[in-house]
Design a protein around this motif. Sequence first.
Motif, PDB file in Angstrom:
ATOM      1  N   THR A 104     -83.482 -20.942 -24.432  1.00  0.00           N
ATOM      2  CA  THR A 104     -82.476 -20.506 -25.398  1.00  0.00           C
ATOM      3  C   THR A 104     -83.035 -19.381 -26.255  1.00  0.00           C
ATOM      4  N   ASP A 105     -82.122 -18.532 -26.725  1.00  0.00           N
ATOM      5  CA  ASP A 105     -82.517 -17.407 -27.571  1.00  0.00           C
ATOM      6  C   ASP A 105     -82.699 -17.867 -29.005  1.00  0.00           C
ATOM      7  N   ASN A 106     -83.618 -17.257 -29.713  1.00  0.00           N
ATOM      8  CA  ASN A 106     -83.830 -17.582 -31.119  1.00  0.00           C
ATOM      9  C   ASN A 106     -83.144 -16.557 -32.025  1.00  0.00           C
ATOM     10  N   TYR A 134     -75.557 -18.329 -25.372  1.00  0.00           N
ATOM     11  CA  TYR A 134     -74.758 -17.353 -24.631  1.00  0.00           C
ATOM     12  C   TYR A 134     -75.074 -15.951 -25.123  1.00  0.00           C
ATOM     13  N   GLN A 135     -75.174 -15.021 -24.177  1.00  0.00           N
ATOM     14  CA  GLN A 135     -75.505 -13.633 -24.497  1.00  0.00           C
ATOM     15  C   GLN A 135     -74.421 -12.725 -23.961  1.00  0.00           C
ATOM     16  N   GLU A 136     -74.103 -11.698 -24.734  1.00  0.00           N
ATOM     17  CA  GLU A 136     -73.093 -10.731 -24.322  1.00  0.00           C
ATOM     18  C   GLU A 136     -73.586  -9.989 -23.081  1.00  0.00           C
ATOM     19  N   ARG A 137     -72.670  -9.774 -22.145  1.00  0.00           N
ATOM     20  CA  ARG A 137     -73.029  -9.015 -20.944  1.00  0.00           C
ATOM     21  C   ARG A 137     -73.336  -7.592 -21.376  1.00  0.00           C
ATOM     22  N   ALA A 138     -74.516  -7.124 -21.032  1.00  0.00           N
ATOM     23  CA  ALA A 138     -74.972  -5.807 -21.475  1.00  0.00           C
ATOM     24  C   ALA A 138     -74.180  -4.714 -20.772  1.00  0.00           C
ATOM     25  N   LYS A 139     -73.426  -3.975 -21.541  1.00  0.00           N
ATOM     26  CA  LYS A 139     -72.659  -2.844 -21.019  1.00  0.00           C
ATOM     27  C   LYS A 139     -73.186  -1.581 -21.672  1.00  0.00           C
ATOM     28  N   GLY A 140     -74.464  -1.362 -21.528  1.00  0.00           N
ATOM     29  CA  GLY A 140     -75.080  -0.202 -22.147  1.00  0.00           C
ATOM     30  C   GLY A 140     -75.410  -0.409 -23.611  1.00  0.00           C
ATOM     31  N   LYS A 141     -75.261  -1.623 -24.110  1.00  0.00           N
ATOM     32  CA  LYS A 141     -75.578  -1.899 -25.512  1.00  0.00           C
ATOM     33  C   LYS A 141     -77.072  -2.147 -25.652  1.00  0.00           C
ATOM     34  N   CYS A 157     -73.761 -19.185 -30.342  1.00  0.00           N
ATOM     35  CA  CYS A 157     -74.218 -20.566 -30.233  1.00  0.00           C
ATOM     36  C   CYS A 157     -73.195 -21.336 -29.387  1.00  0.00           C
ATOM     37  N   LYS A 158     -73.546 -22.536 -29.003  1.00  0.00           N
ATOM     38  CA  LYS A 158     -72.687 -23.339 -28.136  1.00  0.00           C
ATOM     39  C   LYS A 158     -71.339 -23.637 -28.799  1.00  0.00           C
ATOM     40  N   ALA A 159     -71.350 -23.989 -30.068  1.00  0.00           N
ATOM     41  CA  ALA A 159     -70.120 -24.345 -30.778  1.00  0.00           C
ATOM     42  C   ALA A 159     -69.163 -23.160 -30.873  1.00  0.00           C
TER      43      ALA A 159
END
Length: 145
Positions: A44-46, A59-66, A73-75
């Motif tokens: 998991t990411d901190n 959960y991580q945003e799909r990298a679209k050049g960012k 977080c899960k909630a």
Amino acid sequence: MNDSGNLPPAAVTTRRRNEESTYPGRVSIRAINPKEFKPVDGWTDNKPCIVCGRKPTLYQERAKGKEKPGTLCKACYHRAVTMKSSQFRTIPGIIDVTRLERWTGASVGRCHVFDGDAIAWQDPGDHFGMCETCYSQLCESEVMT
């Protein structure tokens, strides 16, 4: 002192000085599209959640050049899925809830109603599947009618 006016402390956005960020403050849950996020690979990411600021994030945003993709977080991710799926309504009588069976095998795809989460309930005859969130909303609407 912040320029929050009469907002409660939880609604005040936080900013770090001298640091540029893709998300300078917190993001509204309504602005989150769950399809743009994927589970974090490995541990998991901190990093803090872009909605509530909690850690850890799953959960991580799909990298679209960012340069700095956002994390959830899960909630907050599940709140975003619920809000997005509640925007879709099925026509009463089209989906027969009694024919749906719990799917416990390998993943067979995404929800056919909302295209969000993985299929949890499937109609083997019609090859139709839906996620847990859409199924619970459909069952609630069936009980109300």
